[in-house]
Design a protein around this motif. Structure first.
Motif, PDB file in Angstrom:
ATOM      1  N   GLN A 309    -120.455 -39.546  11.524  1.00 18.42           N
ATOM      2  CA  GLN A 309    -121.343 -39.249  12.039  1.00 18.42           C
ATOM      3  C   GLN A 309    -122.172 -40.127  11.480  1.00 18.42           C
ATOM      4  OE1 GLN A 309    -120.953 -35.515  12.997  1.00 18.42           O
ATOM      5  NE2 GLN A 309    -123.538 -35.660  14.250  1.00 18.42           N
ATOM      6  N   VAL A 310    -123.191 -40.969  12.483  1.00 24.31           N
ATOM      7  CA  VAL A 310    -124.070 -41.657  12.537  1.00 24.31           C
ATOM      8  C   VAL A 310    -125.117 -40.376  12.204  1.00 24.31           C
ATOM      9  CG1 VAL A 310    -125.742 -43.769  13.105  1.00 24.31           C
ATOM     10  CG2 VAL A 310    -123.830 -44.034  13.161  1.00 24.31           C
ATOM     11  N   VAL A 311    -126.232 -40.546  11.388  1.00 24.24           N
ATOM     12  CA  VAL A 311    -126.740 -39.429  11.050  1.00 24.24           C
ATOM     13  C   VAL A 311    -128.317 -39.869  10.978  1.00 24.24           C
ATOM     14  CG1 VAL A 311    -125.294 -37.825   9.848  1.00 24.24           C
ATOM     15  CG2 VAL A 311    -126.937 -39.110   8.550  1.00 24.24           C
ATOM     16  N   LYS A 312    -128.480 -41.412  10.293  1.00 28.22           N
ATOM     17  CA  LYS A 312    -129.921 -42.124  10.746  1.00 28.22           C
ATOM     18  C   LYS A 312    -129.609 -43.917  10.907  1.00 28.22           C
ATOM     19  CE  LYS A 312    -132.656 -39.425   8.616  1.00 28.22           C
ATOM     20  NZ  LYS A 312    -133.140 -38.856   7.148  1.00 28.22           N
ATOM     21  N   ALA A 313    -130.633 -44.088  11.500  1.00 28.34           N
ATOM     22  CA  ALA A 313    -130.972 -45.574  11.271  1.00 28.34           C
ATOM     23  C   ALA A 313    -132.186 -45.984  10.069  1.00 28.34           C
ATOM     24  CB  ALA A 313    -131.034 -46.063  13.024  1.00 28.34           C
ATOM     25  N   LEU A 314    -131.732 -46.798   9.832  1.00 26.20           N
ATOM     26  CA  LEU A 314    -132.531 -46.979   8.500  1.00 26.20           C
ATOM     27  C   LEU A 314    -132.912 -48.927   8.444  1.00 26.20           C
ATOM     28  CD1 LEU A 314    -130.212 -46.384   5.422  1.00 26.20           C
ATOM     29  CD2 LEU A 314    -132.238 -45.235   6.231  1.00 26.20           C
ATOM     30  N   LYS A 315    -133.793 -49.612   8.242  1.00 26.21           N
ATOM     31  CA  LYS A 315    -134.624 -50.925   8.273  1.00 26.21           C
ATOM     32  C   LYS A 315    -133.766 -51.400   6.943  1.00 26.21           C
ATOM     33  CE  LYS A 315    -138.071 -51.168  10.948  1.00 26.21           C
ATOM     34  NZ  LYS A 315    -137.771 -51.793  12.135  1.00 26.21           N
ATOM     35  N   SER A 316    -133.633 -52.833   7.121  1.00 25.90           N
ATOM     36  CA  SER A 316    -132.613 -53.489   6.355  1.00 25.90           C
ATOM     37  C   SER A 316    -132.881 -53.712   5.227  1.00 25.90           C
ATOM     38  CB  SER A 316    -132.166 -55.045   7.378  1.00 25.90           C
ATOM     39  OG  SER A 316    -130.900 -54.760   8.472  1.00 25.90           O
ATOM     40  N   GLU A 317    -134.580 -53.804   5.337  1.00 29.49           N
ATOM     41  CA  GLU A 317    -134.801 -54.100   3.841  1.00 29.49           C
ATOM     42  C   GLU A 317    -135.900 -53.137   3.360  1.00 29.49           C
ATOM     43  OE1 GLU A 317    -138.104 -53.932   7.584  1.00 29.49           O
ATOM     44  OE2 GLU A 317    -136.503 -55.084   7.258  1.00 29.49           O
ATOM     45  N   GLY A 318    -135.421 -52.118   3.660  1.00 29.62           N
ATOM     46  CA  GLY A 318    -135.497 -50.249   3.210  1.00 29.62           C
ATOM     47  C   GLY A 318    -134.242 -50.151   2.131  1.00 29.62           C
ATOM     48  N   VAL A 319    -133.481 -50.833   2.054  1.00 22.87           N
ATOM     49  CA  VAL A 319    -132.253 -50.319   1.154  1.00 22.87           C
ATOM     50  C   VAL A 319    -132.083 -51.313   0.107  1.00 22.87           C
ATOM     51  CG1 VAL A 319    -129.354 -49.924   0.999  1.00 22.87           C
ATOM     52  CG2 VAL A 319    -131.237 -49.613   3.643  1.00 22.87           C
ATOM     53  N   LYS A 360    -129.838 -57.058  15.916  1.00 22.88           N
ATOM     54  CA  LYS A 360    -131.174 -57.579  16.946  1.00 22.88           C
ATOM     55  C   LYS A 360    -132.455 -56.438  16.422  1.00 22.88           C
ATOM     56  CE  LYS A 360    -133.181 -57.729  21.108  1.00 22.88           C
ATOM     57  NZ  LYS A 360    -133.025 -56.826  22.828  1.00 22.88           N
ATOM     58  N   ARG A 361    -132.161 -55.416  15.998  1.00 18.95           N
ATOM     59  CA  ARG A 361    -133.239 -54.061  15.690  1.00 18.95           C
ATOM     60  C   ARG A 361    -133.142 -54.499  14.173  1.00 18.95           C
ATOM     61  NH1 ARG A 361    -133.118 -49.209  18.245  1.00 18.95           N
ATOM     62  NH2 ARG A 361    -132.210 -50.246  20.700  1.00 18.95           N
ATOM     63  N   LYS A 362    -132.681 -55.300  13.234  1.00 22.68           N
ATOM     64  CA  LYS A 362    -132.850 -55.353  11.818  1.00 22.68           C
ATOM     65  C   LYS A 362    -132.468 -54.014  11.293  1.00 22.68           C
ATOM     66  CE  LYS A 362    -135.512 -59.676  11.441  1.00 22.68           C
ATOM     67  NZ  LYS A 362    -136.223 -60.648  11.205  1.00 22.68           N
ATOM     68  N   TRP A 363    -131.410 -53.625  11.438  1.00 20.26           N
ATOM     69  CA  TRP A 363    -130.863 -51.988  11.040  1.00 20.26           C
ATOM     70  C   TRP A 363    -129.516 -51.531  10.632  1.00 20.26           C
ATOM     71  CZ3 TRP A 363    -132.244 -47.986  15.258  1.00 20.26           C
ATOM     72  CH2 TRP A 363    -133.176 -48.029  15.921  1.00 20.26           C
ATOM     73  N   MET A 364    -129.831 -51.585   9.253  1.00 21.54           N
ATOM     74  CA  MET A 364    -128.379 -50.394   8.854  1.00 21.54           C
ATOM     75  C   MET A 364    -128.013 -48.755   9.619  1.00 21.54           C
ATOM     76  SD  MET A 364    -128.626 -51.419   5.019  1.00 21.54           S
ATOM     77  CE  MET A 364    -129.271 -53.111   4.751  1.00 21.54           C
ATOM     78  N   LEU A 365    -127.070 -48.389   9.067  1.00 23.27           N
ATOM     79  CA  LEU A 365    -126.951 -47.158  10.000  1.00 23.27           C
ATOM     80  C   LEU A 365    -125.837 -46.413   8.377  1.00 23.27           C
ATOM     81  CD1 LEU A 365    -124.607 -47.601  13.018  1.00 23.27           C
ATOM     82  CD2 LEU A 365    -127.238 -47.164  12.803  1.00 23.27           C
ATOM     83  N   LEU A 366    -127.298 -45.124   8.649  1.00 20.29           N
ATOM     84  CA  LEU A 366    -126.210 -44.429   7.638  1.00 20.29           C
ATOM     85  C   LEU A 366    -125.339 -43.396   8.614  1.00 20.29           C
ATOM     86  CD1 LEU A 366    -127.215 -42.761   4.728  1.00 20.29           C
ATOM     87  CD2 LEU A 366    -128.665 -41.232   5.597  1.00 20.29           C
ATOM     88  N   ALA A 367    -124.862 -42.849   7.392  1.00 25.04           N
ATOM     89  CA  ALA A 367    -123.449 -41.944   8.447  1.00 25.04           C
ATOM     90  C   ALA A 367    -123.021 -41.472   6.838  1.00 25.04           C
ATOM     91  CB  ALA A 367    -122.141 -42.933   8.838  1.00 25.04           C
ATOM     92  N   ILE A 388    -123.547 -48.408   6.800  1.00 27.29           N
ATOM     93  CA  ILE A 388    -123.114 -48.926   7.409  1.00 27.29           C
ATOM     94  C   ILE A 388    -123.450 -50.553   7.683  1.00 27.29           C
ATOM     95  CG2 ILE A 388    -121.813 -50.047   9.606  1.00 27.29           C
ATOM     96  CD1 ILE A 388    -121.006 -46.991   9.798  1.00 27.29           C
ATOM     97  N   VAL A 389    -123.326 -51.433   7.593  1.00 24.63           N
ATOM     98  CA  VAL A 389    -124.116 -53.380   7.411  1.00 24.63           C
ATOM     99  C   VAL A 389    -124.261 -53.640   8.530  1.00 24.63           C
ATOM    100  CG1 VAL A 389    -125.221 -55.227   6.197  1.00 24.63           C
ATOM    101  CG2 VAL A 389    -124.350 -52.646   5.240  1.00 24.63           C
ATOM    102  N   PRO A 390    -124.369 -54.615   9.415  1.00 22.32           N
ATOM    103  CA  PRO A 390    -123.997 -54.862  10.699  1.00 22.32           C
ATOM    104  C   PRO A 390    -124.027 -56.467  10.245  1.00 22.32           C
ATOM    105  CG  PRO A 390    -126.227 -54.885  10.345  1.00 22.32           C
ATOM    106  CD  PRO A 390    -125.920 -54.222   9.988  1.00 22.32           C
ATOM    107  N   SER A 391    -123.009 -57.543  11.091  1.00 20.78           N
ATOM    108  CA  SER A 391    -122.730 -59.007  10.333  1.00 20.78           C
ATOM    109  C   SER A 391    -122.677 -59.832  11.832  1.00 20.78           C
ATOM    110  CB  SER A 391    -121.498 -59.207  10.166  1.00 20.78           C
ATOM    111  OG  SER A 391    -120.289 -59.253  11.217  1.00 20.78           O
ATOM    112  N   ASP A 392    -122.840 -61.674  12.067  1.00 23.99           N
ATOM    113  CA  ASP A 392    -122.658 -61.770  13.159  1.00 23.99           C
ATOM    114  C   ASP A 392    -121.779 -61.645  13.093  1.00 23.99           C
ATOM    115  OD1 ASP A 392    -122.106 -63.465  10.794  1.00 23.99           O
ATOM    116  OD2 ASP A 392    -123.843 -65.119  10.969  1.00 23.99           O
ATOM    117  N   SER A 393    -120.470 -61.516  13.416  1.00 22.16           N
ATOM    118  CA  SER A 393    -118.817 -61.639  13.677  1.00 22.16           C
ATOM    119  C   SER A 393    -119.458 -60.191  14.052  1.00 22.16           C
ATOM    120  CB  SER A 393    -118.462 -61.777  12.987  1.00 22.16           C
ATOM    121  OG  SER A 393    -117.911 -60.215  11.742  1.00 22.16           O
ATOM    122  N   ALA A 394    -117.875 -59.793  14.829  1.00 18.27           N
ATOM    123  CA  ALA A 394    -117.523 -58.697  15.152  1.00 18.27           C
ATOM    124  C   ALA A 394    -116.312 -57.569  14.668  1.00 18.27           C
ATOM    125  CB  ALA A 394    -116.064 -58.726  16.783  1.00 18.27           C
TER     126      ALA A 394
END
Length: 526
Positions: A309-319, A360-367, A388-394
């Motif tokens: 369960q995603v509880v928060k969004a995080l700025k990528s540079e803040g991890v 696009k938002r340069k976010w990561m997710l905390l779950a 949870i870290v995004p990438s430019d692939s699916a």
């Protein structure tokens, strides 16, 4: 082809089985009639031996339950009937040695239906084997066939479609036709498809319902090795592995927000093999469950459904990477065949939209990991958290993240602004002498792990283990010389601690689907 519908429908009739039996048996058909067989022979043998020694050394449920090997010369030949891989590495190695010793180019004419005959014979042998083992109370219900050829892959596919119309394909999960070519013969569009691939395109297999795949790869050890390593992935598609829960963001008709969740159904895939799975006995007596705490996820075997369960969004540079630990896993849209086609398509599009928006938002997710069931003896549920870290692939990358209870106190001195020239000069000189690479490519580093595993597997099976004290011979009896060497995995294979992985906040992170591109002859494309 007419068998596509038959195959897709019959797969749904398979009964639910344990994770260890969901892996399909494997039939490898090697076409040696190619003029370039002399070049392919050595690299194929090395890649196959490397991959199979790794499979035999992994503890836990067997990832390749049964293996059979066919050669196609002037006619097909069953070089290795179905065997249990873990107990028969010596036989497998003998077959690979026979591959190496085959006559070189020009000895076997091309053409004929040898490949199709090998497929038909392999299916018949598997049917008989399954009937025999089912009588003993154990059965493996599906088989996948991999065909390696330097002939035209499209022609092989046409032959298979034409000849297999009336063949019983109930047990066949997939046929993979792999055209092995020198890089000089690859067209630009083929180079893009030449992926030793993390995994062949699952959209072609699951979404479109195709049961014959065609791909082109280079005839080098790394490309073929990665092809065989796809056999080690969890191939079960009876259910999804992970539910990723996001807030719906909508409001109900009343005045209060409606606490609903959006559910993305996903599969987990290993990015790396856990070195701990190679440190136990090679006969599979060490259970995978012993290596994974109940509060942590594991991609192999996929024995339960996880909920994050995603509880928060995080700025990528803040991890800070010093608080990430453990092995990463790849999250991708599920290919579970029990879902409706419309639901699969909607789920896949929603997953892609999530990846795009996070980038696009340069976010990561905390779950937060939501446990499914708790043992009655547990008074308190221990939650684990993931980044949870995004990438430019699916795909998404998921890694465990430290929580308050695990964090150790650490006080670091501030970095000095200036240094004496007598120390700064030598340091700068040392750094200037290093070769600089833009990206880290793991394919350029070898640890001799394959040699180590092979030496362990080659040990005589009759060599005895140390006897219990009460069964040892009396002191006056002659002592028998026994080897008591106990091998351990080299320290370089052990996972580093979070402190060793420290990077300052904002440090560059590689995406989970980054392609590692080797240079020149060992180059592969993802």
């Amino acid at each position: 082809m007419n068998s596509r519908k038959l195959l897709s429908e019959t797969q749904r009739t398979f009964p639910a089985t344990k994770a260890c039996s969901q892996q399909p048996s494997r039939i490898l058909i090697v076409d040696v009639t190619s003029p370039s067989w002399a070049n392919t022979c050595s690299v194929l043998s090395e890649a196959l031996e490397n991959s199979l020694c790794l499979a035999c050394s992994l503890t836990g449920p067997c990832r390749i339950p049964l293996l059979s090997l066919y050669l196609v010369q002037t006619q097909q030949e069953c070089l290795l009937p179905f065997v249990h891989l873990k107990e028969n590495f010596a036989r497998v190695q003998a077959c690979i040695s026979e591959l190496r010793s085959l006559s070189r180019e020009g000895c076997f004419p091309q053409g004929g239906n040898g490949v199709v005959q090998a497929v038909e014979d392999g299916l018949q042998q598997f049917k008989q084997y399954s009937r025999h083992t089912a009588a003993g109370g154990s059965a493996n219900s599906s088989v996948e066939i991999t065909i390696l050829t330097s002939q035209s892959g499209k022609e092989i596919v046409k032959q298979l479609e034409r000849k297999l119309k009336d063949v019983d394909l109930v047990s066949l999960r997939r046929i993979q036709v792999t055209e092995v070519l020198k890089r000089d013969f690859l067209e630009p569009e083929d180079v893009e498809q030449c992926t030793p691939a993390e995994e062949p395109s699952s959209s072609d297999i699951a979404i479109l319902g195709m049961d014959i795949d065609l791909q082109t790869i280079e005839d080098n050890v790394i490309s073929l090795e990665m092809l065989f390593k796809t056999w080690l992935h969890d191939c079960g598609s009876e259910r999804e592995h992970l539910h990723l829960l996001l807030p719906s963001g909508g409001l109900s008709c009343g005045t209060a927000p409606k606490p609903t969740l959006m559910c993305l159904k996903c599969d987990l895939q290993e990015r790396l093999l856990d070195p701990a799975l190679l440190s136990g006995t090679t006969d599979g007596t060490l259970r995978t469950a012993d290596l994974n705490p109940p509060c942590h996820m594991t991609a192999w075997p996929a024995t339960m459904l996880y909920k994050l369960q995603v509880v928060k969004a995080l700025k990528s540079e803040g991890v800070c990477e010093s608080v990430l630990y453990g092995l990463p896993f790849i999250i991708k849209p599920t290919s579970c065949w029990q879902l409706d086609w419309d639901e699969l398509e909607l789920n896949q599009h929603s997953f892609h939209a999530l990846c795009h928006s996070l980038l696009k938002r340069k976010w990561m997710l905390l779950a937060k990991h939501e446990p499914q069931n708790t043992c009655p003896s547990w008074n308190t549920v221990v939650h684990s958290y993931y980044i949870i870290v995004p990438s430019d692939s699916a795909t998404l990358l998921v890694k465990p993240v430290a929580v308050r209870e695990l964090l150790m106190p650490s006080t670091f001195p501030a970095l000095l602004a200036e240094h004496p020239e007598r120390v700064q000069g030598p340091i700068e000189s040392a750094l200037n002498s290093l070769e600089v690479e833009v990206t880290y490519n793991p394919l350029h580093l070898k640890s001799n792990l394959y040699k180590y595993l092979k030496s362990m597997l080659y040990r005589p099976l009759h060599r005895q283990q140390p006897q219990p004290r009460d069964q040892r011979p009396e002191r006056h009896q002659p002592k028998q010389h026994q080897s008591r060497a106990k091998a351990t995995v080299a320290p370089l294979l052990m996972a580093p601690s979070p402190a060793q992985l420290f990077r300052p906040a904002g440090a560059r992170r590689d995406s989970c689907a980054q392609s590692f591109l080797p240079k020149e002859d060992d180059k592969i494309l993802h």
